[in-house]
Design an enzyme around this catalytic site. Sequence first.
Site, short mmCIF file in Angstrom:
data_model
loop_
_atom_site.label_atom_id
_atom_site.label_comp_id
_atom_site.label_asym_id
_atom_site.label_seq_id
_atom_site.Cartn_x
_atom_site.Cartn_y
_atom_site.Cartn_z
N CYS A 173 -3.08 -8.60 -4.11
CA CYS A 173 -3.70 -7.55 -3.29
C CYS A 173 -3.64 -7.87 -1.81
O CYS A 173 -3.45 -6.96 -0.98
CB CYS A 173 -5.15 -7.31 -3.73
N HIS A 229 -11.17 -9.25 -3.24
CA HIS A 229 -10.09 -8.27 -3.33
C HIS A 229 -9.86 -7.66 -1.95
O HIS A 229 -10.80 -7.44 -1.18
CB HIS A 229 -10.47 -7.18 -4.33
#
Length: 323
Positions: free
Chosen positions: A13, A268
Amino acid sequence: TEAIGLYNIGQSCCLNSLLQVFLMNLRFTGILRRIRVPSCPAQRKNNVPYQMLLLLEKMQCGKSKAIGPTDLAHCLSKYRVKLFVQHDAAQLFLTLWNLLKKQMKKPELVEELSDLYTICIQEHLVCQNCSFEIKNNSTMLTLPLPVLDANSHKLETLKHCLQYFFRPEELTGQNMCFCQECGRKTAFLQSMKLVRLPQTLTFHLKRFCCERSSRMYKLSHSLSFPQELDFNEVLTENQCQADDNEKATWQYELFAVVAHSGSTSCGHYCAYIRSLTECKWYCFNDSDVCQVSWDDVKCTYGRSNLHWRETAYLLIYMKKHPQ
């Protein structure tokens, strides 16, 4: 369409978010399209600019909503960018940029890349005993901005962070410097002065801190940032080492926000990017891409009671074009 996602190929990510920020920047892709293509297949496979160019072409020619950055990720792994691990966005941004700069063989493109991203700062050191002065120029890819002051008070706006970064600081005690005129260590006044700002300006909000126990933790308090930023309204004359022509270009618009959610050990990344052709905001969350509003982007300001929510980590501004 520009809004093409990137599949997460295993904790990618952070890489995906940074790639979207690079490839949505039309000035950067203008440089990338003029690279010298390596002559043999093995060189092409291990060349970061070329693999990034291939990825750009797949994103622009593909008909699916997302594609996989697998070839580029494996290329990066040849240069110690590990796969399937969590990365810090500021560190990975520097690594990617250095690999791009090193592997672009045309000197004019290397110069354009530097002009596009690098910040020039002048450090001033003045002896408090005899006024002996030292000046050193240096370049930076990002401005690393503290989000707490020396007394651990929260800095609540981007303007406050910038003013704190450029404040004069007295170097005393163990931080004293050797003065050539005095022939001994003395107290110095250290100050940073802004010399040159690039077309694409990146701020690193230092939200990850280390306690005395060496445990990393995240600072999630609210820190606002504007859509438009004029450095002439942020810094004083004493904090600038630039002529009027240079300072006349110091007006910026927000282009992208790389946001982090979660904790330091389990987090994330996603990217909010303003399309330069459509002037619309999009959220790039791996393979998912959707149009968002400015209010959605403002949700990355942060909140102290919501440590796991998204907080802006990298802010990318672009110079405004003269009307």
